[in-house]
Write a protein that holds these residues in place. Structure first.
Motif, PDB file in Angstrom:
ATOM      1  N   GLN A  36      40.813  35.755  40.617  1.00  0.00           N
ATOM      2  CA  GLN A  36      40.595  36.664  41.744  1.00  0.00           C
ATOM      3  C   GLN A  36      41.438  37.920  41.576  1.00  0.00           C
ATOM      4  O   GLN A  36      42.152  38.312  42.497  1.00  0.00           O
ATOM      5  N   ASP A  37      41.400  38.550  40.409  1.00  0.00           N
ATOM      6  CA  ASP A  37      42.151  39.788  40.256  1.00  0.00           C
ATOM      7  C   ASP A  37      41.190  40.972  40.243  1.00  0.00           C
ATOM      8  O   ASP A  37      39.970  40.812  40.241  1.00  0.00           O
ATOM      9  N   LEU A  38      41.761  42.162  40.251  1.00  0.00           N
ATOM     10  CA  LEU A  38      40.942  43.365  40.392  1.00  0.00           C
ATOM     11  C   LEU A  38      40.024  43.578  39.204  1.00  0.00           C
ATOM     12  O   LEU A  38      38.854  43.920  39.371  1.00  0.00           O
ATOM     13  N   ALA A  39      40.560  43.367  38.014  1.00  0.00           N
ATOM     14  CA  ALA A  39      39.768  43.654  36.821  1.00  0.00           C
ATOM     15  C   ALA A  39      38.503  42.810  36.790  1.00  0.00           C
ATOM     16  O   ALA A  39      37.409  43.314  36.549  1.00  0.00           O
ATOM     17  N   SER A  40      38.668  41.506  37.044  1.00  0.00           N
ATOM     18  CA  SER A  40      37.489  40.633  36.980  1.00  0.00           C
ATOM     19  C   SER A  40      36.555  40.898  38.154  1.00  0.00           C
ATOM     20  O   SER A  40      35.342  40.759  38.037  1.00  0.00           O
ATOM     21  N   ALA A  41      37.109  41.307  39.294  1.00  0.00           N
ATOM     22  CA  ALA A  41      36.250  41.630  40.433  1.00  0.00           C
ATOM     23  C   ALA A  41      35.403  42.856  40.116  1.00  0.00           C
ATOM     24  O   ALA A  41      34.200  42.876  40.384  1.00  0.00           O
ATOM     25  N   ARG A  42      36.035  43.873  39.525  1.00  0.00           N
ATOM     26  CA  ARG A  42      35.273  45.076  39.166  1.00  0.00           C
ATOM     27  C   ARG A  42      34.213  44.753  38.131  1.00  0.00           C
ATOM     28  O   ARG A  42      33.105  45.291  38.184  1.00  0.00           O
ATOM     29  N   ARG A  43      34.561  43.862  37.193  1.00  0.00           N
ATOM     30  CA  ARG A  43      33.589  43.499  36.166  1.00  0.00           C
ATOM     31  C   ARG A  43      32.424  42.762  36.803  1.00  0.00           C
ATOM     32  O   ARG A  43      31.274  42.945  36.429  1.00  0.00           O
TER      33      ARG A  43
ATOM     34  N   ARG B   6      31.048  38.250  46.302  1.00  0.00           N
ATOM     35  CA  ARG B   6      32.408  37.723  46.292  1.00  0.00           C
ATOM     36  C   ARG B   6      33.373  38.744  45.709  1.00  0.00           C
ATOM     37  O   ARG B   6      34.475  38.940  46.215  1.00  0.00           O
ATOM     38  N   ALA B   7      32.940  39.438  44.661  1.00  0.00           N
ATOM     39  CA  ALA B   7      33.784  40.449  44.031  1.00  0.00           C
ATOM     40  C   ALA B   7      34.022  41.604  44.991  1.00  0.00           C
ATOM     41  O   ALA B   7      35.140  42.127  45.088  1.00  0.00           O
ATOM     42  N   LEU B   8      32.983  41.987  45.721  1.00  0.00           N
ATOM     43  CA  LEU B   8      33.115  43.063  46.687  1.00  0.00           C
ATOM     44  C   LEU B   8      34.163  42.707  47.736  1.00  0.00           C
ATOM     45  O   LEU B   8      34.994  43.529  48.118  1.00  0.00           O
ATOM     46  N   LYS B   9      34.137  41.468  48.193  1.00  0.00           N
ATOM     47  CA  LYS B   9      35.093  41.011  49.195  1.00  0.00           C
ATOM     48  C   LYS B   9      36.518  41.082  48.655  1.00  0.00           C
ATOM     49  O   LYS B   9      37.436  41.512  49.355  1.00  0.00           O
ATOM     50  N   VAL B  10      36.693  40.687  47.394  1.00  0.00           N
ATOM     51  CA  VAL B  10      38.024  40.748  46.788  1.00  0.00           C
ATOM     52  C   VAL B  10      38.538  42.180  46.789  1.00  0.00           C
ATOM     53  O   VAL B  10      39.679  42.447  47.173  1.00  0.00           O
ATOM     54  N   LEU B  11      37.668  43.117  46.388  1.00  0.00           N
ATOM     55  CA  LEU B  11      38.080  44.513  46.330  1.00  0.00           C
ATOM     56  C   LEU B  11      38.385  45.060  47.716  1.00  0.00           C
ATOM     57  O   LEU B  11      39.363  45.781  47.910  1.00  0.00           O
TER      58      LEU B  11
END
Length: 41
Positions: A6-13, A25-30
């Motif tokens: 759940q880090d930024l790099a993988s969320a952006r990817r 899910r990635a959008l929520k993390v960001l």
């Protein structure tokens, strides 16, 4: 069950992924990250 990072790099990817669920899910993390950034200032 696979626990994803759940880090930024993988969320952006994951935002570029075709999988809708992981994109949301990635959008929520960001979003959470940005919100916490504003709070700390």
């Amino acid at each position: 069950m696979n626990v994803e990072k759940q880090d930024l790099a993988s969320a952006r990817r994951r935002l570029k992924s075709s999988n809708l669920k992981s994109r949301k899910r990635a959008l929520k993390v960001l979003h959470d990250y940005r919100r916490n950034l504003q709070k700390s200032k």
